[in-house]
Motif scaffolding. Sequence first.
Motif, PDB file in Angstrom:
ATOM      1  N   LYS A 135       0.691  -1.252  -0.060  1.00 50.18           N
ATOM      2  CA  LYS A 135      -0.006  -0.014   0.069  1.00 50.18           C
ATOM      3  C   LYS A 135       0.963   1.238   0.077  1.00 50.18           C
ATOM      4  CE  LYS A 135      -3.971   2.312   2.050  1.00 50.18           C
ATOM      5  NZ  LYS A 135      -4.984   2.333   3.163  1.00 50.18           N
ATOM      6  N   HIS A 136       1.840   1.264   0.857  1.00 45.60           N
ATOM      7  CA  HIS A 136       2.789   2.399   0.895  1.00 45.60           C
ATOM      8  C   HIS A 136       4.066   1.936   0.220  1.00 45.60           C
ATOM      9  CE1 HIS A 136      -0.103   4.593   3.189  1.00 45.60           C
ATOM     10  NE2 HIS A 136      -0.373   3.427   4.008  1.00 45.60           N
ATOM     11  N   LYS A 137       4.071   1.505  -0.971  1.00 44.95           N
ATOM     12  CA  LYS A 137       5.264   0.977  -1.533  1.00 44.95           C
ATOM     13  C   LYS A 137       6.378   2.184  -1.914  1.00 44.95           C
ATOM     14  CE  LYS A 137       3.758   0.381  -6.254  1.00 44.95           C
ATOM     15  NZ  LYS A 137       2.412   0.640  -5.942  1.00 44.95           N
ATOM     16  N   GLY A 138       5.859   3.349  -2.243  1.00 41.62           N
ATOM     17  CA  GLY A 138       6.677   4.136  -2.869  1.00 41.62           C
ATOM     18  C   GLY A 138       7.391   3.676  -4.031  1.00 41.62           C
ATOM     19  N   ALA A 139       8.871   4.210  -4.246  1.00 39.57           N
ATOM     20  CA  ALA A 139       9.546   3.632  -5.271  1.00 39.57           C
ATOM     21  C   ALA A 139      10.166   2.280  -4.919  1.00 39.57           C
ATOM     22  CB  ALA A 139      10.647   4.603  -5.676  1.00 39.57           C
ATOM     23  N   GLN A 140       9.479   1.227  -4.100  1.00 40.39           N
ATOM     24  CA  GLN A 140      10.022   0.062  -3.668  1.00 40.39           C
ATOM     25  C   GLN A 140       9.397  -1.046  -4.718  1.00 40.39           C
ATOM     26  OE1 GLN A 140      12.544  -0.835  -1.597  1.00 40.39           O
ATOM     27  NE2 GLN A 140      12.862   1.279  -0.918  1.00 40.39           N
ATOM     28  N   ASN A 141       9.926  -1.769  -5.474  1.00 37.73           N
ATOM     29  CA  ASN A 141       9.287  -2.707  -6.144  1.00 37.73           C
ATOM     30  C   ASN A 141       8.593  -3.985  -5.681  1.00 37.73           C
ATOM     31  OD1 ASN A 141       8.387  -4.501  -8.383  1.00 37.73           O
ATOM     32  ND2 ASN A 141      10.450  -4.388  -9.678  1.00 37.73           N
ATOM     33  N   PRO A 142       7.314  -3.807  -5.568  1.00 36.88           N
ATOM     34  CA  PRO A 142       6.433  -5.020  -4.960  1.00 36.88           C
ATOM     35  C   PRO A 142       6.636  -6.285  -5.456  1.00 36.88           C
ATOM     36  CG  PRO A 142       4.910  -3.604  -6.405  1.00 36.88           C
ATOM     37  CD  PRO A 142       6.341  -2.844  -6.451  1.00 36.88           C
ATOM     38  N   ASP A 143       7.044  -6.333  -6.537  1.00 34.89           N
ATOM     39  CA  ASP A 143       7.320  -7.707  -7.389  1.00 34.89           C
ATOM     40  C   ASP A 143       8.223  -8.498  -6.266  1.00 34.89           C
ATOM     41  OD1 ASP A 143       5.895  -7.101  -9.489  1.00 34.89           O
ATOM     42  OD2 ASP A 143       7.489  -7.027 -10.867  1.00 34.89           O
ATOM     43  N   HIS A 215      11.992   7.605   6.960  1.00 35.65           N
ATOM     44  CA  HIS A 215      11.413   8.709   6.434  1.00 35.65           C
ATOM     45  C   HIS A 215      10.086   9.166   6.926  1.00 35.65           C
ATOM     46  CE1 HIS A 215      10.027   5.677   3.407  1.00 35.65           C
ATOM     47  NE2 HIS A 215      11.337   5.879   2.883  1.00 35.65           N
ATOM     48  N   LEU A 216       9.911   9.761   8.089  1.00 38.51           N
ATOM     49  CA  LEU A 216       8.692   9.848   8.707  1.00 38.51           C
ATOM     50  C   LEU A 216       7.633  10.647   7.775  1.00 38.51           C
ATOM     51  CD1 LEU A 216       7.197  10.007  11.250  1.00 38.51           C
ATOM     52  CD2 LEU A 216       8.024  12.069  11.989  1.00 38.51           C
ATOM     53  N   PHE A 217       6.503  10.209   7.809  1.00 36.08           N
ATOM     54  CA  PHE A 217       5.193  10.668   7.138  1.00 36.08           C
ATOM     55  C   PHE A 217       5.259  10.244   5.637  1.00 36.08           C
ATOM     56  CE2 PHE A 217       6.353  14.469  10.109  1.00 36.08           C
ATOM     57  CZ  PHE A 217       5.158  14.344  10.630  1.00 36.08           C
ATOM     58  N   ASN A 218       6.402   9.465   5.050  1.00 40.25           N
ATOM     59  CA  ASN A 218       6.457   9.086   3.640  1.00 40.25           C
ATOM     60  C   ASN A 218       6.522   7.577   3.898  1.00 40.25           C
ATOM     61  OD1 ASN A 218       6.772  11.475   1.892  1.00 40.25           O
ATOM     62  ND2 ASN A 218       8.006  12.011   3.631  1.00 40.25           N
ATOM     63  N   GLY A 219       5.738   6.820   3.005  1.00 40.45           N
ATOM     64  CA  GLY A 219       5.689   5.425   3.083  1.00 40.45           C
ATOM     65  C   GLY A 219       5.098   4.740   4.294  1.00 40.45           C
ATOM     66  N   MET A 220       4.107   5.372   4.799  1.00 43.55           N
ATOM     67  CA  MET A 220       3.604   5.076   5.928  1.00 43.55           C
ATOM     68  C   MET A 220       1.773   5.149   6.118  1.00 43.55           C
ATOM     69  SD  MET A 220       5.487   7.106   8.982  1.00 43.55           S
ATOM     70  CE  MET A 220       7.029   6.334   8.409  1.00 43.55           C
ATOM     71  N   SER A 221       1.146   4.599   6.762  1.00 43.65           N
ATOM     72  CA  SER A 221      -0.162   5.037   7.317  1.00 43.65           C
ATOM     73  C   SER A 221      -0.054   6.474   7.886  1.00 43.65           C
ATOM     74  CB  SER A 221      -0.859   3.887   8.062  1.00 43.65           C
ATOM     75  OG  SER A 221      -0.267   3.666   9.067  1.00 43.65           O
ATOM     76  N   GLY A 222      -0.894   7.497   7.658  1.00 42.07           N
ATOM     77  CA  GLY A 222      -0.830   8.589   8.326  1.00 42.07           C
ATOM     78  C   GLY A 222      -1.666   8.771   9.787  1.00 42.07           C
ATOM     79  N   ALA A 242      13.314   8.744  14.651  1.00 47.10           N
ATOM     80  CA  ALA A 242      12.568   9.109  13.450  1.00 47.10           C
ATOM     81  C   ALA A 242      13.428   9.719  12.450  1.00 47.10           C
ATOM     82  CB  ALA A 242      11.181   9.616  13.409  1.00 47.10           C
ATOM     83  N   GLU A 243      13.540   9.296  11.126  1.00 48.59           N
ATOM     84  CA  GLU A 243      14.229  10.165   9.938  1.00 48.59           C
ATOM     85  C   GLU A 243      13.224  10.975   9.451  1.00 48.59           C
ATOM     86  OE1 GLU A 243      16.433   6.130   8.286  1.00 48.59           O
ATOM     87  OE2 GLU A 243      15.049   7.306   6.844  1.00 48.59           O
ATOM     88  N   LEU A 244      13.766  12.194   8.923  1.00 44.43           N
ATOM     89  CA  LEU A 244      13.033  13.278   8.366  1.00 44.43           C
ATOM     90  C   LEU A 244      13.840  13.779   7.065  1.00 44.43           C
ATOM     91  CD1 LEU A 244      10.673  14.632   8.924  1.00 44.43           C
ATOM     92  CD2 LEU A 244      11.659  16.547   9.808  1.00 44.43           C
ATOM     93  N   ILE A 245      13.162  13.848   5.988  1.00 42.88           N
ATOM     94  CA  ILE A 245      13.825  14.575   4.792  1.00 42.88           C
ATOM     95  C   ILE A 245      13.319  15.894   4.582  1.00 42.88           C
ATOM     96  CG2 ILE A 245      13.947  14.277   2.189  1.00 42.88           C
ATOM     97  CD1 ILE A 245      12.970  11.442   2.609  1.00 42.88           C
ATOM     98  N   CYS A 246      14.345  16.783   4.879  1.00 43.98           N
ATOM     99  CA  CYS A 246      13.820  18.433   4.941  1.00 43.98           C
ATOM    100  C   CYS A 246      14.222  18.974   3.591  1.00 43.98           C
ATOM    101  CB  CYS A 246      14.497  18.912   6.055  1.00 43.98           C
ATOM    102  SG  CYS A 246      13.913  18.550   7.683  1.00 43.98           S
ATOM    103  N   ASP A 247      13.607  18.418   2.591  1.00 45.50           N
ATOM    104  CA  ASP A 247      13.784  19.126   1.192  1.00 45.50           C
ATOM    105  C   ASP A 247      12.729  20.028   0.755  1.00 45.50           C
ATOM    106  OD1 ASP A 247      11.824  17.311   0.734  1.00 45.50           O
ATOM    107  OD2 ASP A 247      12.848  16.294  -1.025  1.00 45.50           O
TER     108      ASP A 247
END
Length: 381
Positions: A135-143, A215-222, A242-247
């Motif tokens: 469900k929250h795969k992002g750019a990871q390959n579910p195969d 990467h908090l908030f990304n790739g996870m249920s809210g 918790a990791e954070l991407i501050c871009d």
Amino acid sequence: MNYYILADRFLLEGGEKIGGYLKIENGKFGDFANTIPEGSDVQDWSGYTIAPGLFDTHIHGVNGHDIMDGTVEAVHSISASILDQGVTRFLPTTLTSSSSDIEQAIKAITVATEQGLPGAQSEGIFLEGPYFTEKHKGAQNPDYFKKPNLDEFNAWQKLAKDSIVKIALAPERGHTMSFIKDVTATGVQVSIAHTDASYDCCMEAVSNGANNYVHLFNGMSGLHHREPGVVGAALTDQSVFAELICDGHHVHPDIATLAYEIKKEKLILITDCMRAGLMPDGDYQLGDFKVFMKDGIAKTVFGSLAGSTLQLINGVKNLQQWSGKPLYEIWHKGSLSPAHSLGISNKIGSISKGKVADYVVLNEFVDIQATAVEGDIKFKK
């Protein structure tokens, strides 16, 4: 190599030190002094600030190379390319792929590290996947998603010569709790990522040894007020990192600031950078996916963010600007907090006597002027 650093300001764990000399002795930080013996070797950085080297615990690639290239050249290039970003330590990070591709990446990292890295030094391998949910795969390959397999992991660890220090997984998968318990018992850190787990499931994973959210908030249920989800578990549990991407793209600046206010010293600044970092806009590859970067934002053809092109120094600058907090306070979220999360803060992460002399030189605009690894200046602008 023994010498003294003369500078206007030093960023320390508890604040700033104004002026003075800092001794570098056999690649480690020594004492501060107001005066030094006549004839001493001095690196004169008058007018500048000295800060501890940054530690990127989540980086896939940069400057056209990626860890999943599976080559020694890629690992060496990444090591060298992040020096001018102020990064002195990193965790080469894999992503979900076939077992053979993951094994090739592990081999390349291991060989490259044994040969000696030219720039930032590796503190071990981070396996991001393949034990995720879709469900929250992002750019990871579910195969290639699957249940955790201890025998498989142990084989990878043997191949890595025990250099895998962290693995990310989705805790709702079958057999996960026993896997977490077994893996953390060997000293490997477990992170929660690419998951639709419930709040209770996350808390159970933490009770079994997980200590970080990727990467908090990304790739996870809210966050929801009746089901706090993964975000709620990360924010309310003060025992975990918790990791954070501050871009400014992955997380809104005000939410990034809120996360910092809640997590404090448990917040880790990362890049999650992929090969398009430091490169022009255009088409790139992330694992098995085609990625298009426009205006520095990398996305898959499905519209998902595909890692980032962030430089860690810019993540520090961004959060400092957004939060209005002192630079020394934010800086250590990119140096000391990552070291704490891996249990190696006695060795790296801050300017403190006896720690490895990884440091950077900053001008008034917080731009990197020089980067030293173990006291040896590897980059100078």
